[in-house]
Design an enzyme around this catalytic site. Structure first.
Site, mmCIF file in Angstrom:
data_model
loop_
_atom_site.group_PDB
_atom_site.id
_atom_site.type_symbol
_atom_site.label_atom_id
_atom_site.label_comp_id
_atom_site.label_asym_id
_atom_site.label_seq_id
_atom_site.Cartn_x
_atom_site.Cartn_y
_atom_site.Cartn_z
ATOM 1 N N HIS B 236 0.912 -1.508 -0.221
ATOM 2 C CA HIS B 236 0.041 0.056 0.025
ATOM 3 C C HIS B 236 0.971 1.282 0.006
ATOM 4 C CE1 HIS B 236 -2.905 3.047 1.107
ATOM 5 N NE2 HIS B 236 -3.790 2.026 0.972
ATOM 6 N N ARG B 410 -4.684 -5.410 -6.882
ATOM 7 C CA ARG B 410 -5.613 -5.026 -6.364
ATOM 8 C C ARG B 410 -6.033 -3.634 -6.451
ATOM 9 N NH1 ARG B 410 -8.482 -4.090 -1.757
ATOM 10 N NH2 ARG B 410 -6.319 -3.952 -0.634
#
Lengths: 247, 595, 256
Positions: B236, B410
């Site tokens: 992230h 994702r």
């Protein structure tokens, strides 16, 4: 590096407080220090934790006598050299070290009413307006750390009341159902049932300790008590009911 | 075996996050006797950490949105490596799963006309994420938890599964231990759903909790299941790097969706320098256009701050490497100077609250110091798109532990929807499979007692500290198999993993078997080593850069590798890696990518 | 060696290291002072200590009810004080304060309470706390009465309009008592808190606005409670001191 002087409960009911000196860095929280203690001096120290971000509500403990999340208690809030006492939650049976058996809360959860919503509109959407769900969303911030349940004297000092009193966490859940704009539960399943609400004497400790800042007493418990007054104790409403003949 | 606590179920669900809860609810609704196991207390799963929202093309904010657009966004975000059928099912079914959550009590934020409000997020063409402030994951887990509790599903809390058991080829149950007492517990089941989530604890800077040790990946691998895409680990882009109390904690993409922007130490909005050709057409190339976009999504193109996560993570990494990062190895994420304090507190209440409480950082007054943190595993158990069945009969997988849905990367918001879409399918198909079996498959008593003895071995004496072994693995993986990879470093990592495996055999835990985290870590280490090896071997095999896999020695994408999954199999002889072709997308879906 | 359970059960035992007893002691002391003062001033001294001075009437006696059949030794305050006494005794804020300070139930958060058993407000007598709604209705009636008393204090018979320190005190007192009443939790429920749908009709949307504003007042209910308690005591004391010639009221009248 500064040193923290910790006093941590070790063992079960026949355990004792053990003192440790642990080095820590600026900007750490108590849980960081407990982890360092675990990795360096006490590998089997039992402590519950998950997110270490104040979002899961696992690492509840009593720090210097106050129920708190260990991950939200900054080391900077202590004086240099101050002894930091870390104890398990005292309202629940002790398992070991800082871990307690909180299963009573999960048993209460099974007894709480479930939302029963009115059917959706013809286009498949349910319409609710933000102003109608603001209150319920506050209750749904609850992370189930059970600190409010721990501090509540109704069960903390009188465990026998656990059979009749759901506790602050579940009063917010009850308020969520009772105030929901689309819920169809009858009052007998929610407000009139009460779940031991009358045992609360609104001394507000639950609100004081809530790490999510939920106004448990003012926004859930007192409004529920007032709804019970509507049902049972309001002299004017009773008179109107009598005159109009309505139940 | 007679002295081991034993439970029997039609369907056993391992993991009680969003996917596990949804699977258990579905399985139970179909009449299968269902047991649900979680390593922590119920409701503490990592799902609670999801902030941004749940992606579903409901079209409540932009009526132009539909499943085709969502499907296309998902495939492009995954660099076309996704299992197309999973991505299609996901995009088609997500809106119904969101409405179902509402039916069960979830209170999403509302549009002016009272429908579910949707917000912008990285990689999504339209505002698509149903959300509750910035605590959507908590809302979802609590809703599913309360629903499951009222369905009377048996929940085993603080219970860790250590091995899956098999009867021939089929799954026949699982062996685990109660964390509280340390006693063994045996589950006999006709079908098992694995929904154990992620593996972030293999890396040193991670948003994952202690639970994210890849148990499910390892359990499935050891049971003989195929694993795919293990090389793809999402870092992230915006985890906090400072102060230490919040290191690794995510700053939701919502901060950027609501006006926050990334800056280097000279104050430059550097993301404009990192717009890849694939996204150039829909990304603003001037600050003025990017700033207009917040209010006018139709005429302005989106800000590059909201490029897919892998692009942003690589950009931050490059800035830091070029010496334009902060002393703690991050860059600045600034919303304080761009939005009013009231706006920030209203739009991002738990972000504000969290950093204030955890670290004394006021995000309405100062920029945050952020950098990439290990967040999500795209890879996992290879499953059938329709049924969520693994390659082992009776074994199903859903959620983060399953592979294929997200391809190489994702999109934010696609995780929560993945959990409920495929959680439901896994529960449904596991129940149907189990109800079709007349008798419980057999469990090998010898295997159970042998394994039980192995579980207790760390008490027998050795000299390795499990915490030290874990730290060494994390550091090794972060440095050598982290966000930027090269073959030589990854080979070193493999050697280190072998070394750690040998040392793990000699591990020593203190204390007794009751609630002993040192012991639990020693047992989890075995899983983490399997997972670390799978990631590393798959990453060596994929000689290109794509999504959550960046090779310094192969910086570009390769057409050939764009047609294959890397498949990992654990066999008694060791771990093997092969390349196998992707499922082929039908022509009518291919057309969606031609515009 | 004490077990965790024993540590917890012993009364007063707590691991809190802050001075948790200060607040309940201070609040308990303050409440006690007020109760003693008001009992002496309004009930024991009653008619034997003048409570009227020119246009000023002590708020303990407002409105003055003095029928001829009542013996002189009974204070006219008895016809008044039951109402504010009932309202304050059953008030959600005061309940918290005196449960903590007097009943030690609990003395402070995470400090063990002495009582062996506990049934809260579920049984007699504490179930009577539910009468708060009734006392709220009465307290609402008192708001105009107190403002009438405050208005009257600007009109000295024989001289007409004027302003004195006493009239300003009575105005401030009427305002604070009004705000204490209007910030009540029961009223919060009645104006809008009892609704489940705010958005449904124009009336409910309006009630929500009122509820929102009332909520801002209610958040400071404790502040209004103490401010009005102090003001009503001070107003009573001031009027008495003027009435009994201890001090002189500063005012615009020539012949007070």
């Amino acid at each position: 590096m500064p040193q923290a002087h910790l006093k941590v409960w070790r063992g079960g009911n026949d355990g004792e407080y053990v003192e440790y000196d642990v080095e820590y860095e600026e900007g750490m929280v108590v849980l960081d220090v407990v982890h360092r203690l675990q990795a360096t001096q006490a590998g089997d120290l039992a402590v519950r934790w998950n997110c270490k971000a104040g979002k899961c509500g696992s690492c509840s403990a009593e720090i210097n006598g106050k129920p708190k999340l260990q991950c939200m208690c900054q080391m900077g809030t202590f004086e240099a050299g101050e002894t930091i006492t870390i104890a398990p939650l005292k309202a629940f049976p002790l398992i070991r070290d800082l871990v307690t058996d909180v299963s009573w809360n999960f048993r209460v959860a099974e007894t709480m009413p479930e939302l029963k919503l009115s059917p959706p509109d013809a286009d498949g959407h349910r319409r609710m307006h933000q102003i109608d769900i603001d209150r319920e969303q506050e209750f749904r911030k609850c992370i189930e750390c059970f600190i409010c349940q721990d501090v509540c004297h109704v069960i903390r000092d009188h465990p026998e009341n656990q059979s009749v009193f759901a506790g602050p966490r579940f009063f917010t859940q009850l308020a969520n159902v009772a105030m929901h704009p689309l819920d169809q539960n009858p009052s007998s399943a929610t407000v009139a049932h009460g779940f031991g609400l009358d045992y609360c004497n609104i001394t507000k400790c639950c609100t004081e300790v809530c790490p999510e800042g939920i106004h448990i007493t003012d926004n859930a418990i007192i409004p529920l008590k007032e709804r019970r007054v509507d049902e049972y104790y309001d002299p004017v409403k009773a008179l109107i009911r009598k005159i109009s003949g309505k139940k | 075996m007679a002295d081991i606590e034993t439970h029997e179920y039609d369907v056993l669900v391992i993991g009680a996050g969003g996917a596990g809860l949804r699977a258990a609810v579905e399985s139970s609704a179909l009449g299968a006797r269902t047991g649900l196991i979680c390593k922590s207390l119920l409701g503490k799963a990592h799902t609670v950490m999801a902030e941004g929202g749940i992606a579903a093309a409901m079209g409540n904010v932009y009526s132009e949105d539909n499943w085709q657009v969502h499907f296309r966004d998902t495939m492009r975000g995954g660099k076309m490596l996704n299992n197309w059928r999973m991505a299609q099912i996901h995009a088609q079914e997500a809106p119904d799963r969101v409405k179902e959550l509402e039916e069960w009590g979830a209170l999403f934020d509302r549009t002016a006309d009272g429908r579910i409000l949707q917000r912008d997020f990285g990689g999504h063409r339209y505002a698509r994420l149903a959300h509750v402030g910035d605590r959507t994951g908590l809302e979802m887990i609590r809703t599913l938890q309360q629903h499951a509790v009222h369905r009377g599903i048996d929940v085993y809390q603080e219970c860790t599964i250590n091995r899956l058991l098999k009867d021939g080829d089929r799954v026949s149950g699982a062996l685990g231990y109660w964390r509280e007492t340390g006693r063994m517990v045996l589950f006999r089941a006709k079908a098992v759903v694995i929904a154990t989530g992620g593996l972030g604890k293999v890396f040193s800077i991670t948003s994952n909790s202690w639970e994210g040790t890849g148990d499910g990946h390892s359990l499935a691998m050891q049971a003989g299941a195929d694993m795919i895409d293990m090389e793809f680990v999402q870092f992230h882009p915006t985890g906090m790097v400072w102060p230490p109390s919040v290191r690794g904690i995510l700053v939701t993409e919502g901060v950027r969706g609501d006006g926050g922007t990334l800056k280097n130490t000279s104050g430059e909005r550097f993301m404009f320098n990192y717009i890849p050709p694939m996204f150039a057409a829909e990304t603003a190339d001037t600050e003025a256009e990017a700033d207009r976009w917040y209010d006018d999504k139709v005429n302005a193109r989106r800000t590059p701050d909201l490029l897919p996560r892998d692009e942003v993570a690589r950009a931050i990494n490059a800035e830091v490497k070029a010496g334009r990062g902060t002393p703690h190895g991050g860059v600045f994420l600034d919303i304080a100077s761009r939005r009013s304090a009231e706006y920030i507190k209203r739009r991002l209440p738990s972000m504000y609250h969290q950093f204030m409480q955890l670290a004394g950082v006021d995000i309405t007054k100062e920029p945050m110091e952020v950098g990439p943190t290990a967040h999500y595993a795209m890879g996992g158990v290879r499953v059938d798109a329709e049924t969520a069945a693994s390659t082992v009969p009776g074994l199903y997988a859903a959620g983060e532990v399953a592979g294929g849905m997200h391809g190489s990367n994702r999109l934010g918001g696609n995780s929560l929807s993945d959990l409920v879409v495929f959680g439901r399918r896994a529960g449904e198909n596991a129940a149907k499979y189990a109800l079709g079996l007349s008798a419980l498959p057999a469990v090998d008593a010898g295997e159970v007692s042998e394994r039980s003895a192995a579980i207790l071995k760390p008490f027998e004496g050795g000299r390795e500290n499990p915490y030290t072994l874990h730290r060494e693995l994390q550091d090794c993986m972060h440095v050598n198999v982290g966000i930027i990879r090269t073959e030589s470093e990854m080979k070193q990592a493999l050697a280190k993993i072998d070394d750690l495996r040998e040392r793990l055999a000699n591990v020593q835990v203190e204390g007794n078997i009751q609630y002993n985290p040192g012991w639990h870590l020693a047992l989890d280490m075995e899983h983490m080593l399997h997972v670390a090896e799978a990631i590393t071997r798959a990453a060596i095999e994929r000689q290109e850069s794509r999504g959550g896999h960046t090779r310094d020695d192969f910086p570009g994408t390769s057409g050939d590798f764009g047609k294959v999954n890397v498949v990992v199999r654990l066999r008694p002889s060791g771990m093997g890696v092969t390349q196998e072709p992707l499922p082929v997308m039908p022509d009518e879906l291919k057309k969606l990518f031609e515009e | 060696m004490a077990t965790a359970t024993e540590v917890q059960r012993r009364y007063g035992k707590t691991q809190r290291v802050d001075r948790w007893w200060v607040e309940p002691a201070f609040l308990g002391g303050g409440l006690l002072l007020f109760v003693i003062y008001s009992t002496v001033s309004a009930l024991i001294l009653g008619n034997s200590w003048h409570y009227e001075a020119g246009p000023y009437l002590s708020p303990f006696f407002e409105p003055l009810i003095k029928p001829g059949w009542v013996p002189e030794w009974i204070s006219p305050a008895v016809f008044i004080l039951w109402a504010p006494l009932g309202f304050r005794t059953t008030c959600y804020y005061y309940r918290k304060a005196y449960y903590r300070s007097y009943l030690l139930s609990p003395p402070a958060c995470a400090v063990t309470e002495p009582a062996k058993s506990y049934s809260g407000e579920s049984k007699f007598p504490l179930i009577l706390q539910n009468a708060h709604r009734f006392f709220l209705y009465v307290a609402l009636l008192f708001i105009p009465v107190l403002w009438y008393g405050a208005a009257k204090s600007f009109w000295l018979s024989g001289e007409g309009f004027g302003v004195g320190v006493g009239s300003l005190i009575l105005v401030a007192n009427a305002f604070l008592l009004m705000m204490f009443t209007l910030s009540c939790n029961s009223l919060r429920h009645m104006v809008g808190g009892g609704l489940n749908c705010f958005s449904c009709t124009a009336v409910t949307r309006g009630r929500r606005r009122v509820w929102e504003i009332q909520t801002l007042w209610n958040e400071h209910h404790r502040g209004w409670a103490w401010a009005s308690l102090i003001s009503v005591g001070m107003a009573d004391l001031y009027v008495h001191l003027v009435a009994n010639g201890v001090i002189t009221d500063l005012n615009t009248w020539t012949n007070f």
